[in-house]
Write a protein that holds these residues in place. Sequence first.
Motif, short mmCIF file in Angstrom:
data_model
loop_
_atom_site.label_atom_id
_atom_site.label_comp_id
_atom_site.label_asym_id
_atom_site.label_seq_id
_atom_site.Cartn_x
_atom_site.Cartn_y
_atom_site.Cartn_z
N ALA A 186 1.92 4.40 -49.45
CA ALA A 186 2.54 3.82 -50.65
C ALA A 186 1.73 4.15 -51.90
O ALA A 186 2.29 4.41 -52.97
CB ALA A 186 2.68 2.31 -50.48
N ILE A 187 0.40 4.13 -51.77
CA ILE A 187 -0.46 4.46 -52.92
C ILE A 187 -0.24 5.92 -53.34
O ILE A 187 -0.23 6.27 -54.52
CB ILE A 187 -1.93 4.19 -52.58
CG1 ILE A 187 -2.17 2.68 -52.43
CG2 ILE A 187 -2.86 4.75 -53.66
CD1 ILE A 187 -3.56 2.32 -51.94
N GLU A 188 -0.02 6.81 -52.35
CA GLU A 188 0.21 8.22 -52.65
C GLU A 188 1.63 8.49 -53.13
O GLU A 188 1.94 9.59 -53.57
CB GLU A 188 -0.07 9.06 -51.40
CG GLU A 188 -1.54 9.05 -50.97
CD GLU A 188 -1.77 9.78 -49.66
OE1 GLU A 188 -0.79 10.36 -49.14
OE2 GLU A 188 -2.91 9.78 -49.16
N GLY A 189 2.52 7.47 -53.01
CA GLY A 189 3.89 7.64 -53.48
C GLY A 189 4.82 8.22 -52.46
O GLY A 189 5.96 8.57 -52.79
N ILE A 190 4.38 8.32 -51.20
CA ILE A 190 5.22 8.91 -50.15
C ILE A 190 6.29 7.93 -49.69
O ILE A 190 7.42 8.31 -49.38
CB ILE A 190 4.35 9.38 -48.98
CG1 ILE A 190 3.37 10.46 -49.45
CG2 ILE A 190 5.21 9.91 -47.83
CD1 ILE A 190 2.40 10.91 -48.39
N ILE A 191 5.94 6.64 -49.61
CA ILE A 191 6.92 5.60 -49.27
C ILE A 191 6.93 4.56 -50.39
O ILE A 191 6.05 4.55 -51.26
CB ILE A 191 6.61 4.92 -47.92
CG1 ILE A 191 5.27 4.18 -47.99
CG2 ILE A 191 6.61 5.94 -46.79
CD1 ILE A 191 4.97 3.37 -46.75
N ILE A 192 7.94 3.69 -50.36
CA ILE A 192 8.10 2.67 -51.41
C ILE A 192 7.13 1.52 -51.17
O ILE A 192 6.95 1.07 -50.02
CB ILE A 192 9.54 2.15 -51.44
CG1 ILE A 192 10.51 3.28 -51.82
CG2 ILE A 192 9.69 0.99 -52.43
CD1 ILE A 192 11.96 2.90 -51.75
N MET A 193 6.52 1.02 -52.23
CA MET A 193 5.63 -0.13 -52.15
C MET A 193 6.48 -1.40 -52.11
O MET A 193 6.91 -1.91 -53.16
CB MET A 193 4.70 -0.15 -53.36
CG MET A 193 3.70 -1.29 -53.40
SD MET A 193 2.26 -1.06 -52.36
CE MET A 193 1.30 0.10 -53.36
N ASN A 194 6.77 -1.90 -50.90
CA ASN A 194 7.60 -3.10 -50.79
C ASN A 194 6.78 -4.36 -51.10
O ASN A 194 5.59 -4.28 -51.42
CB ASN A 194 8.25 -3.19 -49.41
CG ASN A 194 7.23 -3.21 -48.28
OD1 ASN A 194 6.13 -3.74 -48.44
ND2 ASN A 194 7.59 -2.63 -47.14
N GLU A 195 7.41 -5.52 -50.95
CA GLU A 195 6.76 -6.78 -51.33
C GLU A 195 5.52 -7.06 -50.48
O GLU A 195 4.48 -7.47 -51.00
CB GLU A 195 7.76 -7.93 -51.19
CG GLU A 195 7.21 -9.28 -51.65
CD GLU A 195 8.23 -10.39 -51.56
OE1 GLU A 195 7.83 -11.57 -51.69
OE2 GLU A 195 9.42 -10.09 -51.35
N ASN A 196 5.62 -6.84 -49.15
CA ASN A 196 4.48 -7.10 -48.28
C ASN A 196 3.31 -6.17 -48.59
O ASN A 196 2.15 -6.59 -48.59
CB ASN A 196 4.89 -6.94 -46.82
CG ASN A 196 5.72 -8.11 -46.31
OD1 ASN A 196 5.67 -9.20 -46.87
ND2 ASN A 196 6.51 -7.87 -45.27
N LEU A 197 3.61 -4.90 -48.86
CA LEU A 197 2.55 -3.95 -49.18
C LEU A 197 1.92 -4.27 -50.53
O LEU A 197 0.70 -4.13 -50.70
CB LEU A 197 3.10 -2.53 -49.17
CG LEU A 197 3.47 -1.96 -47.79
CD1 LEU A 197 4.04 -0.56 -47.93
CD2 LEU A 197 2.27 -1.95 -46.86
N ARG A 198 2.73 -4.69 -51.49
CA ARG A 198 2.20 -5.08 -52.79
C ARG A 198 1.26 -6.28 -52.65
O ARG A 198 0.18 -6.32 -53.27
CB ARG A 198 3.34 -5.40 -53.75
CG ARG A 198 2.92 -6.05 -55.08
CD ARG A 198 1.96 -5.18 -55.86
NE ARG A 198 2.56 -3.92 -56.26
CZ ARG A 198 1.90 -2.97 -56.92
NH1 ARG A 198 0.60 -3.14 -57.20
NH2 ARG A 198 2.50 -1.85 -57.25
N GLU A 199 1.65 -7.27 -51.85
CA GLU A 199 0.80 -8.44 -51.65
C GLU A 199 -0.49 -8.05 -50.94
O GLU A 199 -1.58 -8.53 -51.28
CB GLU A 199 1.56 -9.49 -50.83
CG GLU A 199 0.89 -10.86 -50.77
CD GLU A 199 -0.17 -10.95 -49.67
OE1 GLU A 199 -1.14 -11.73 -49.84
OE2 GLU A 199 -0.04 -10.22 -48.67
N ALA A 200 -0.39 -7.16 -49.95
CA ALA A 200 -1.58 -6.68 -49.25
C ALA A 200 -2.49 -5.89 -50.18
O ALA A 200 -3.72 -6.01 -50.13
CB ALA A 200 -1.17 -5.83 -48.05
#
Length: 458
Positions: A250-264
């Motif tokens: 997600a940080i590299e922009g390969i997948i979408i930063m969803n809500e759980n990843l943003r919280e993590a």
Amino acid sequence: MAQEMLEYTNAKPYLPLVYGISFLHSVVQERRRFGPIGWNIPYEFNFSDWYASIMFTQNHLDSKERIAGVDWVCLRYMLAEVMYGGRVTDDYDKRLLVNFANLWFSDDMLEDGFYFYKGYPLLKHKQKEEYLEDLGKLPEFDDPFVFGLHPNGYITLRNTMAMDILDTILSVQPKESGGGGGESRESVVTREVEEMLSKLPEDYNPHEVKARLKEMGALNSLNIFLRQEIDRMQRVIKLVKVTLKDLLLAIEGIIIMNENLREAFDAIYDAKVPMVWKRGSWESASLGFWYTELLMRNKQFHKWCFKGRPTAFWMTGFFNPQGFLTAMKQEVARAHKGWALDAVYLDNKVTKHFTQVISAGPKEGVYVYGLYLDGCTWDKKQDRIVESVPKVIYTEMPMIHIFAINTNEPRPKDMYTCPVYKKPRRTDLNFITPLWLPCKFSFEHWILRGVGLLCDIK
């Protein structure tokens, strides 16, 4: 309080009881400030509890006009079990409230010179102004002994307040990267994630685990417990691995930063435990403590499974320590012909070992370590609990031998029934079992101190 309330009756016990109930009301409210060592659950005691207690006292004295004295058993029961105790849901909080009632409400309260604590006398004036004058002479800074606590309780109180302030400051910090020249949030989190991934344990091979458990005895109670713990540990390892790998993508922009990843992402940057991990595992004060505990828990399970049963067990490292003790009870009950599991009870003995490195385990039961005393300290010479050392909040206990017996006889009076909790937050969800510790002074003294054993102090 209206002046008319003080003039309700001329019965000798009335004014001492009014002041005693008022003092009790103040103490139970003040103890809430000290966190779990004051009350396991911070109950909302309020004016209605005090007023209902005064009304009961008036009715009780009216009904006892023809009988000399006060029915103290009845009065204590109403205060500790009904008026104030009606709000209390925790058994150990109820024990504390009953202890306060037994300590103060007796014939001694009616004698001249009665003190709740040094410097805090019982007042029995007829006029409100006299009370206000005497109350103004009380110390501005209350001695924690008045509430039954050790002065170390104020250190815990201030630490808690400081942590709450810091958490509040942290929560209002901007979450987006600034334009300064410092390291970006993304690079900080990436570095932390890569470091955690490099240390993350390998997945358990289910076939290898099954083969080892079969070799050790698949139907043994403690081995069944071990398999359940390994299954839970595997789920946590998998969850952490998936979250960390997705976060890098997600940080590299390969997948979408969803809500759980943003919280993590935000939690890892703030050194907090991501909520998705906490829900599937255990609580901890910081991400560093949590991850270190993950590695230590896994080390204990892996060593137990592939190198044999440990001589001593790290109690903190279990998801279900209650299940561990139940499995131990079942193991002992099976070893004795005629012992029924529901008639077997836990007992314990504190050893002199302060290290888990021992040559052999006990013949029956288990050795456990990693427990800490809160509210007192351990006297190594006398092998008993004593008053806390100033400025020392927690004391590590020696290794404890926990075993099972086929009787439920009362323990000696010099033994304190000490509750054991997983975490400093003493809720029913964190409660494990009571243990019995030899003590200096009476066990009532340690009830007031809020003494407990904690598996984790972080």
